[in-house]
Write a protein that holds these residues in place. Structure first.
Motif, mmCIF file in Angstrom:
data_model
loop_
_atom_site.group_PDB
_atom_site.id
_atom_site.type_symbol
_atom_site.label_atom_id
_atom_site.label_comp_id
_atom_site.label_asym_id
_atom_site.label_seq_id
_atom_site.Cartn_x
_atom_site.Cartn_y
_atom_site.Cartn_z
ATOM 1 N N SER A 77 85.708 -44.737 53.269
ATOM 2 C CA SER A 77 85.524 -46.165 53.536
ATOM 3 C C SER A 77 86.623 -46.696 54.443
ATOM 4 C CB SER A 77 85.472 -46.942 52.221
ATOM 5 O OG SER A 77 84.316 -46.576 51.492
ATOM 6 N N GLY A 103 83.945 -46.639 57.152
ATOM 7 C CA GLY A 103 83.208 -47.859 56.804
ATOM 8 C C GLY A 103 83.907 -49.119 57.283
ATOM 9 N N LEU A 104 85.246 -49.138 57.187
ATOM 10 C CA LEU A 104 86.008 -50.325 57.583
ATOM 11 C C LEU A 104 86.731 -50.108 58.912
ATOM 12 C CD1 LEU A 104 87.494 -51.306 54.080
ATOM 13 C CD2 LEU A 104 85.327 -52.007 55.112
ATOM 14 N N ILE A 130 93.678 -53.141 58.433
ATOM 15 C CA ILE A 130 93.785 -53.269 56.981
ATOM 16 C C ILE A 130 95.046 -54.088 56.682
ATOM 17 C CG2 ILE A 130 94.000 -52.020 54.802
ATOM 18 C CD1 ILE A 130 91.308 -51.638 56.266
ATOM 19 N N LEU A 137 89.373 -59.788 39.997
ATOM 20 C CA LEU A 137 88.503 -58.656 39.654
ATOM 21 C C LEU A 137 89.308 -57.438 39.192
ATOM 22 C CD1 LEU A 137 85.476 -58.028 39.570
ATOM 23 C CD2 LEU A 137 85.630 -57.201 41.898
ATOM 24 N N ASN A 183 90.873 -57.413 58.217
ATOM 25 C CA ASN A 183 90.909 -58.693 58.947
ATOM 26 C C ASN A 183 89.512 -59.228 59.242
ATOM 27 O OD1 ASN A 183 90.482 -56.669 60.930
ATOM 28 N ND2 ASN A 183 91.253 -58.006 62.543
ATOM 29 N N TYR A 184 88.509 -58.370 59.362
ATOM 30 C CA TYR A 184 87.149 -58.858 59.573
ATOM 31 C C TYR A 184 86.349 -58.914 58.270
ATOM 32 C CZ TYR A 184 88.033 -58.408 64.537
ATOM 33 O OH TYR A 184 88.569 -58.552 65.784
ATOM 34 N N VAL A 185 86.458 -57.854 57.497
ATOM 35 C CA VAL A 185 85.574 -57.769 56.336
ATOM 36 C C VAL A 185 86.022 -58.698 55.216
ATOM 37 C CG1 VAL A 185 86.717 -55.861 55.120
ATOM 38 C CG2 VAL A 185 84.259 -56.131 54.927
ATOM 39 N N GLY A 186 87.311 -59.022 55.154
ATOM 40 C CA GLY A 186 87.807 -59.825 54.036
ATOM 41 C C GLY A 186 88.108 -58.930 52.845
ATOM 42 N N ASP A 187 87.896 -59.452 51.634
ATOM 43 C CA ASP A 187 88.240 -58.728 50.411
ATOM 44 C C ASP A 187 87.099 -57.812 49.965
ATOM 45 O OD1 ASP A 187 90.662 -60.034 50.264
ATOM 46 O OD2 ASP A 187 89.941 -61.574 48.882
ATOM 47 N N THR A 188 87.434 -56.553 49.725
ATOM 48 C CA THR A 188 86.457 -55.612 49.188
ATOM 49 C C THR A 188 87.112 -54.888 48.017
ATOM 50 O OG1 THR A 188 87.210 -53.820 50.630
ATOM 51 C CG2 THR A 188 85.436 -55.194 51.461
ATOM 52 N N MET A 189 86.291 -54.277 47.170
ATOM 53 C CA MET A 189 86.868 -53.443 46.118
ATOM 54 C C MET A 189 85.984 -52.238 45.863
ATOM 55 S SD MET A 189 88.321 -54.380 42.306
ATOM 56 C CE MET A 189 86.984 -53.776 41.272
ATOM 57 N N PHE A 190 86.637 -51.115 45.624
ATOM 58 C CA PHE A 190 85.961 -49.845 45.384
ATOM 59 C C PHE A 190 86.395 -49.349 44.014
ATOM 60 C CE2 PHE A 190 86.582 -50.652 49.811
ATOM 61 C CZ PHE A 190 85.362 -50.325 50.391
ATOM 62 N N TYR A 191 85.433 -49.143 43.129
ATOM 63 C CA TYR A 191 85.717 -48.904 41.720
ATOM 64 C C TYR A 191 85.041 -47.628 41.242
ATOM 65 C CZ TYR A 191 84.634 -49.664 36.704
ATOM 66 O OH TYR A 191 84.459 -49.536 35.347
#
Lengths: 432, 432
Positions: free
Chosen positions: A142, A146-147, A152, A274, A290-298
């Motif tokens: 990712s 993906g990102l 970052i 979260l 900077n583009y996608v904003g906040d993501t989380m991978f769990y």
């Protein structure tokens, strides 16, 4: 006929066995999905007595690593033996012999990643390590793909399952650290010697890898400030809870200009974040681009099948490179020649949770807060509990506004000298 | 000199503009990371009056789609116009002209994916759609590559930001549906006509895509049972909360043998499940694989920059294919020739939340529970509130144990006929 890719596994422990299982059980599915036939040809291990619960009929088993290196049919070596040596020498030889290498060995990458990546480049082969962070969570892919459009900006990782299990038990059941550790050991979530996990070293290995991917160059593992969870008591967990926080061992990577702020330490995370809901042995990596904003991978950060799932995803990526001998490539986000500058703790500021045990005398809070005032540290909350009965020491807990680490260290040095303060004071940082 | 890849954008709306921005702003970073130079050559849109806040100096702007198709330099078309027609015809022409296509258009893929993928295969080009589900979350790459070793057993998606925003407001602030919808519209999280979002259609489009990836063949969008959130009241949110649940609009994909159980409906999610902590306009996709176990992918499901971030990640994947003209491939998990069988609702069983308004008369609960008993439906909790004052109707809420949908529909048909039951009864399903 699909192209055949011959694989050798180095080290048939928990993860190596998991990889062998998937390659054997899912041969048909993998061929369908990739157009490549993955053939497990050779497995190297020193111990062939132990029963791993799988049949290796038709697969060459040996104790001699050289059989992998010298077999021209083998295109990929999966290193699942762990540790630095002899794993490092073996992987270097495999790369030198023109084999692609896939590994789950986070310590190896954190300490020797630069050399390994340089060798892989020099030899025109791939070196992949999806399973090294977050077990089965595809976090490296990712970040790498993906990102890829993003700079970052922040990474917050709950990336040590043992510590998170212990903290969850302390939080949910009021256990003390040692009780929760014993339970983790009984359930197989902690090793007999848990130092690397509860001391933060394992999380720091993984943070080195994540930060290197984010920065595009290797960061120096030895320069990361690391604090573990061994000093936490159930009292601290409860105070934090009452302030609205959950304590998590976080691996933190924050970009600020061209420098990186990297640390591993227990952190007070707001109860409605979260990350605060990531419990038990589970892992999560919170990534801000900077583009996608906040993501989380769990997901599960360890374990045979999840880790093997990640190793196999690397094998599939490699198959693409192998199918395309002219220029086939996977994206390698880390440039081994690039150096990445880190902030020292002295240069950064944080909010703090401070817990003192002091004698129950008048004027003590005034003296302590006087020291903070002197260093320009502003207090946002105070809790001092009444004593009942025979106890001589009472807890005082403070939350501060943001203050420089430097000022905080000086203030605490001064406060430690008061004879009414017990030496076991605790300083934690708040999430920011 | 890095190889240049020429890109055409079809539709300069919110997402198209975002893609143009990233390609222009991050030219250097993208070349560094990929070894390819992405050149935005042509943009097609009908409206060149509107100010999009970006400078397109040096880029060909036109109203004529044919300019994209007939330009041999353009290798990739980014379709960001939305809607089915003329987007479908344009994309088919682009594929026929040998252009790779990247799209964020979930309705197009849900309804026309099979034809588009067949055409792409036939023409030897790629058709990618990372941005179509979960905005900036790399969920499609994760299913296609990161979790490739796994059979996907379950997917639970919070994949409509508008609905999740409304439900969060109802849950946290006690608003009623219409109040929360108005607030969502005021904040730009809901369209003037919100039917597709709050009715569940948008989530069903995205579920079609996720389920097709998981199953390896296209599922039929029209066969998915869909229920929206428009019937929910703040009363239901509160009852659910008191039972320990949070109501979320879930897109559900469950494998059972060779058939798929697909649905979109409001669902009572246990309060301690990670999905219950996904709030506001954010999205999350909870995925269970046979090896990896439970994972979750969280982030912004819409918005200019997040969606554009996903489109650009597809462009980078394409660059790999373009760099490797002989056999270069990205993994396409969906076989357009494969048919996937779905369960009908009649064949499945669920736990239910049922809310009735009834006249405040003796014996009513006995009559209602008598009907459930007749159909073998077992009740696990009942709440009946006292009336105060002038109200004629009182709410009765039941939770049931697992029961066949068929039995539940029959029981409710019978209960609706009681003259003491108001017609506005509500039936929700519990998470399983």
């Amino acid at each position: 006929m699909p192209k055949e890719v011959n694989i050798g596994i180095l080290g048939l422990g928990v993860v190596g066995t998991g990889v062998a299982k998937i390659l054997l059980e899912q041969k048909k599915l993998l061929t369908e999905r990739t157009g490549v036939e993955f053939r497990l040809k050779t497995v190297v291990d020193l111990d062939w007595e132990r029963d791993r619960g799988i049949s290796l009929d038709g697969i060459r088993t040996t104790t001699d690593f050289e059989e992998l290196v010298q077999d021209p049919e083998i295109e990929v070596v999966v290193e699942t033996m762990g540790g630095i040596e002899p794993a490092f020498s073996f992987v270097m030889s495999a790369l030198a012999a023109g084999k692609h290498v896939v590994t789950a060995n986070k310590a190896l990458i954190a300490l020797k990643g630069r050399e390994l990546l340089e060798k892989a480049r020099e030899c025109g082969v791939q070196f992949l390590f999806e399973a090294s962070v977050g077990g089965g969570i595809p976090i490296i892919k990712s970040l790498r793909e993906g990102l890829i459009a993003n700079k970052i900006l922040r990474i917050y990782g709950i990336i040590n399952g043992t510590s998170n299990y212990i903290l969850t038990k302390m939080h949910q059941e009021g256990l003390d650290f040692s009780e929760a550790l014993q339970e983790a050991q009984a359930k197989g979530f902690a090793e007999a010697d848990p130092t690397l996990d509860v001391g933060g070293g394992d999380a720091a290995h993984k943070l080195t890898i994540l930060a290197s991917l984010a920065a595009g160059g290797f960061v120096d593992f030895g320069s990361i400030p690391v604090e573990g969870i061994t000093e936490l008591t159930s009292l601290d967990i409860n105070f934090a809870k009452n302030f609205g926080y959950v304590i998590k061992l976080l691996a933190i990577c924050r970009f600020n200009g061209t420098k990186l702020d990297l640390r591993v330490h227990p952190t007070l995370v707001p109860g409605d974040h979260l990350l605060a809901a990531v419990n038990h042995e589970l892992n999560a990596i919170f990534v801000t681009g900077n583009y996608v904003g906040d993501t989380m991978f769990y997901g599960p950060g360890a374990g045979q099948s999840p880790t093997a799932s990640a190793v196999v995803s690397d094998l599939v990526d490699l198959a693409r490179a192998i199918l395309q001998p002219e220029g086939g490539y996977t994206l390698q986000m880390i440039n081994p020649e690039k150096n990445v500058a880190l902030f020292s703790l002295d240069e950064i500021a944080n909010r703090y949770y401070l817990r003192f045990f002091t004698l129950d005398q008048p004027g003590i809070l005034a003296k302590i807060s006087g020291v903070f005032g002197k260093y320009g540290i502003s207090i946002s909350s105070v809790v001092q509990l009444e004593t009942h009965g025979e106890k001589n020491y009472v807890p005082i807990v403070l939350l501060t506004h943001e203050a420089p680490e430097k000022a905080m260290f000086k203030a605490l040095d001064e406060i430690k000298k008061f004879d009414f303060v017990r030496p076991d004071l605790l300083r934690l940082r708040l999430f920011k």
